[in-house]
Design an enzyme around this catalytic site. Structure first.
Site, PDB file in Angstrom:
ATOM      1  N   GLN A  20      -1.488   0.154  17.639  1.00  0.00           N
ATOM      2  CA  GLN A  20      -2.473   1.107  16.826  1.00  0.00           C
ATOM      3  C   GLN A  20      -3.220   0.689  15.591  1.00  0.00           C
ATOM      4  OE1 GLN A  20      -0.238   5.055  15.800  1.00  0.00           O
ATOM      5  NE2 GLN A  20      -0.879   4.437  13.838  1.00  0.00           N
ATOM      6  N   GLY A  21      -4.578   0.256  15.717  1.00  0.00           N
ATOM      7  CA  GLY A  21      -5.305  -0.309  14.966  1.00  0.00           C
ATOM      8  C   GLY A  21      -5.868   0.498  13.920  1.00  0.00           C
ATOM      9  N   SER A  23      -5.035   0.689  10.016  1.00  0.00           N
ATOM     10  CA  SER A  23      -4.806   0.370   8.770  1.00  0.00           C
ATOM     11  C   SER A  23      -5.553  -1.061   8.682  1.00  0.00           C
ATOM     12  CB  SER A  23      -3.547  -0.094   8.107  1.00  0.00           C
ATOM     13  OG  SER A  23      -2.630   1.036   8.202  1.00  0.00           O
ATOM     14  N   SER A  55       1.489  -2.914  14.216  1.00  0.00           N
ATOM     15  CA  SER A  55       3.176  -3.289  14.584  1.00  0.00           C
ATOM     16  C   SER A  55       2.833  -3.815  16.143  1.00  0.00           C
ATOM     17  CB  SER A  55       3.659  -1.754  14.701  1.00  0.00           C
ATOM     18  OG  SER A  55       4.071  -1.317  13.474  1.00  0.00           O
ATOM     19  N   GLU A 135       3.694  10.454  15.599  1.00  0.00           N
ATOM     20  CA  GLU A 135       4.360   9.281  14.998  1.00  0.00           C
ATOM     21  C   GLU A 135       5.466   9.545  13.724  1.00  0.00           C
ATOM     22  OE1 GLU A 135       1.483   6.479  13.549  1.00  0.00           O
ATOM     23  OE2 GLU A 135       3.307   5.123  12.902  1.00  0.00           O
ATOM     24  N   GLU A 248       4.554   9.348  -0.564  1.00  0.00           N
ATOM     25  CA  GLU A 248       3.737   9.866  -1.553  1.00  0.00           C
ATOM     26  C   GLU A 248       2.505  10.817  -0.649  1.00  0.00           C
ATOM     27  OE1 GLU A 248       4.447   6.705  -1.729  1.00  0.00           O
ATOM     28  OE2 GLU A 248       5.749   7.192  -3.596  1.00  0.00           O
TER      29      GLU A 248
HETATM   30  C1  LIG Z   1       6.757  -1.496   9.197  1.00  0.00           C
HETATM   31  C2  LIG Z   1       5.303  -1.017   9.095  1.00  0.00           C
HETATM   32  C3  LIG Z   1       4.449  -0.736  10.103  1.00  0.00           C
HETATM   33  C4  LIG Z   1       3.235  -0.581  10.246  1.00  0.00           C
HETATM   34  N1  LIG Z   1       2.726  -0.318  11.466  1.00  0.00           N
HETATM   35  C5  LIG Z   1       1.301   0.098  11.374  1.00  0.00           C
HETATM   36  C6  LIG Z   1       0.509   0.154  12.681  1.00  0.00           C
HETATM   37  O1  LIG Z   1       1.091  -0.121  13.691  1.00  0.00           O
HETATM   38  N2  LIG Z   1      -0.696   0.363  12.758  1.00  0.00           N
HETATM   39  C7  LIG Z   1      -1.279   0.565  11.395  1.00  0.00           C
HETATM   40  O2  LIG Z   1      -2.550   1.008  11.494  1.00  0.00           O
HETATM   41  N3  LIG Z   1      -0.748   0.526  10.131  1.00  0.00           N
HETATM   42  C8  LIG Z   1       0.843   0.244  10.077  1.00  0.00           C
HETATM   43  N4  LIG Z   1       1.296   0.131   9.025  1.00  0.00           N
HETATM   44  C9  LIG Z   1       0.462   0.351   7.566  1.00  0.00           C
HETATM   45  C10 LIG Z   1       0.917   1.636   6.911  1.00  0.00           C
HETATM   46  O3  LIG Z   1       0.331   2.859   7.627  1.00  0.00           O
HETATM   47  C11 LIG Z   1       0.525   1.487   5.490  1.00  0.00           C
HETATM   48  O4  LIG Z   1       1.119   0.351   4.964  1.00  0.00           O
HETATM   49  C12 LIG Z   1       0.469   2.869   4.712  1.00  0.00           C
HETATM   50  O5  LIG Z   1      -0.454   3.756   5.190  1.00  0.00           O
HETATM   51  C13 LIG Z   1       0.195   2.519   3.400  1.00  0.00           C
HETATM   52  O6  LIG Z   1      -1.048   1.985   3.115  1.00  0.00           O
HETATM   53  P1  LIG Z   1      -1.315   0.535   2.218  1.00  0.00           P
HETATM   54  O7  LIG Z   1       0.088  -0.437   2.663  1.00  0.00           O
HETATM   55  O8  LIG Z   1      -2.473  -0.023   2.258  1.00  0.00           O
HETATM   56  O9  LIG Z   1      -0.806   1.091   0.718  1.00  0.00           O
HETATM   57  P2  LIG Z   1      -1.848   1.583  -0.363  1.00  0.00           P
HETATM   58  O10 LIG Z   1      -2.609   2.849   0.498  1.00  0.00           O
HETATM   59  O11 LIG Z   1      -2.670   0.724  -1.092  1.00  0.00           O
HETATM   60  O12 LIG Z   1      -0.667   2.654  -1.160  1.00  0.00           O
HETATM   61  C14 LIG Z   1      -0.014   1.638  -2.170  1.00  0.00           C
HETATM   62  C15 LIG Z   1       0.838   2.772  -3.055  1.00  0.00           C
HETATM   63  O13 LIG Z   1      -0.058   3.768  -3.539  1.00  0.00           O
HETATM   64  C16 LIG Z   1       0.301   5.051  -3.487  1.00  0.00           C
HETATM   65  N5  LIG Z   1      -0.883   5.843  -3.018  1.00  0.00           N
HETATM   66  C17 LIG Z   1      -2.070   5.625  -2.314  1.00  0.00           C
HETATM   67  N6  LIG Z   1      -3.002   6.759  -2.288  1.00  0.00           N
HETATM   68  C18 LIG Z   1      -2.259   7.718  -2.988  1.00  0.00           C
HETATM   69  C19 LIG Z   1      -2.360   9.150  -3.315  1.00  0.00           C
HETATM   70  N7  LIG Z   1      -3.648   9.646  -2.935  1.00  0.00           N
HETATM   71  N8  LIG Z   1      -1.562   9.830  -3.915  1.00  0.00           N
HETATM   72  C20 LIG Z   1      -0.222   9.540  -4.270  1.00  0.00           C
HETATM   73  N9  LIG Z   1      -0.095   8.008  -4.189  1.00  0.00           N
HETATM   74  C21 LIG Z   1      -1.048   7.200  -3.385  1.00  0.00           C
HETATM   75  C22 LIG Z   1       1.177   4.995  -2.064  1.00  0.00           C
HETATM   76  O14 LIG Z   1       1.943   5.974  -1.689  1.00  0.00           O
HETATM   77  C23 LIG Z   1       1.736   3.635  -2.141  1.00  0.00           C
HETATM   78  O15 LIG Z   1       2.966   3.718  -2.830  1.00  0.00           O
HETATM   79  C24 LIG Z   1       2.561  -0.177   8.960  1.00  0.00           C
HETATM   80  C25 LIG Z   1       3.423  -0.367   7.550  1.00  0.00           C
HETATM   81  C26 LIG Z   1       4.750  -0.783   7.961  1.00  0.00           C
HETATM   82  C27 LIG Z   1       5.537  -0.999   6.567  1.00  0.00           C
END
Ligand SMILES: Cc1cc2nc3c(=O)[nH]c(=O)nc-3n(C[C@H](O)[C@H](O)[C@H](O)COP(=O)(O)OP(=O)(O)OC[C@H]3O[C@@H](n4cnc5c(N)ncnc54)[C@H](O)[C@@H]3O)c2cc1C
Length: 265
Positions: A20-21, A23, A55, A135, A248
């Site tokens: 799933q592409g 992020s 992932s 999911e 969050e």
């Molecule tokens: C084990 C694992 C597997 C994953 N697999 C996939 C995958 O297969 N495909 C894919 O596309 N992605 C995948 N992800 C990515 C995942 O979806 C993102 O890490 C997640 O959506 C958070 O985005 P970010 O890491 O950019 O953090 P950010 O969005 O930068 O967030 C940083 C912090 O700020 C907080 N925050 C941000 N915006 C708000 C808001 N509006 N209100 C309150 N708090 C806020 C967040 O809660 C977090 O604590 C995976 C992540 C993990 C850990």
């Protein structure tokens, strides 16, 4: 529908794994800001950009990929991309629990036929919003069964003085199980789930972290030194409040879409 009829059986019988592409380095919670571009060239689309945290991308045959074809939410377009297409580079990333769980995926002039677009240009946001509630729910029944088995193992290793902590962990896991039961039944009856599965996601991630934190507290040394499986699970439990949308973001969805508490300022 033709693409689904051709492809979905390969996923269901285990012949293929997909990834799933969604992020990107600059777009996680704020998914609608994604910048991976898709540009039309004749009968094809050409994709350039980068995804991250994808992932198991290194084992995937196909990718459900979100791209930008125009500004805004209505400018997000989804493609079903073969991972062996020239121009795709996958670089696995090692997690703190020592597994190549996810990857960076680079797209450099990747040519995708127009018939691999999922829906129409601009349908990608709706597709993502339809997909994410699954999911955040369907796989949890299995995970909760695993957590319950882990809880049984913990009960066997702790003494009576630990009953209060064990009881709290038990309550958290059973609350997630009861909620998941409602969701699995609703899915069986209606064939659909929606934003209400953000509740399942909050309960599961809370239960998972509470269980492994309790293990760490009640069986000193097990996680740090003696049990590599538990150590790995303990560390992975920290990801539960991130993957599939952070805790969050789930609470924001619950507040806005289920409780109608208004928009973010
Ligand atoms: C084990 C694992 C597997 C994953 N697999 C996939 C995958 O297969 N495909 C894919 O596309 N992605 C995948 N992800 C990515 C995942 O979806 C993102 O890490 C997640 O959506 C958070 O985005 P970010 O890491 O950019 O953090 P950010 O969005 O930068 O967030 C940083 C912090 O700020 C907080 N925050 C941000 N915006 C708000 C808001 N509006 N209100 C309150 N708090 C806020 C967040 O809660 C977090 O604590 C995976 C992540 C993990 C850990």
């Amino acid at each position: 529908p033709e693409l689904a009829a051709d492809m979905v059986p390969r996923l269901l019988d285990g012949t293929e794994q997909w990834c799933q592409g969604f992020s990107e380095p600059g777009s996680g919670s704020d998914l609608a800001s994604l910048t991976t571009r898709a540009e039309q060239r004749g009968d094809n689309w050409v994709i350039n950009g980068q995804k991250v945290w994808t992932s198991l991308a290194q084992y995937a045959s196909r990718c459900v990929l979100l791209t930008r074809t125009a500004p805004g939410h209505a400018g997000i377009t989804a493609f079903f991309v073969d991972m062996d297409t020239p121009g795709i580079t996958v670089r696995p990333l090692r997690t703190m629990h020592d597994v190549d769980e996810f990857a960076e995926v680079y797209f450099d002039d990747v040519v995708v036929p127009a018939d691999r677009m999922l829906g129409q240009p601009g349908d990608g946001w709706k597709l993502a919003m339809d997909l994410l509630p699954y999911e955040r729910s369907t796989c949890f029944w299995h995970r909760i069964a695993y957590l319950l088995a882990t809880l049984d193992g913990l009960a066997g290793k702790s003494d009576e003085a630990d009953d209060l902590d064990l009881g709290a962990a038990y309550l958290a896991v059973y609350t997630a199980r009861c909620r998941s039961h409602i969701t699995q039944r609703a899915l069986a009856e209606t064939g659909r789930v929606g934003p209400e599965t953000s509740i399942d996601k909050v309960l599961l991630s809370t239960a998972e972290q509470q269980l492994f934190d309790t293990y760490r507290d009640l069986v000193p040394g097990a996680i740090e030194w003696t049990d590599p499986v538990l150590r790995s699970e303990y560390l992975y439990s920290k990801a539960a409040t991130i993957y599939g949308g952070t805790a969050e973001i789930q609470r924001n969805i619950i507040a806005r879409r289920l409780l109608d508490l208004g928009k973010e300022q």
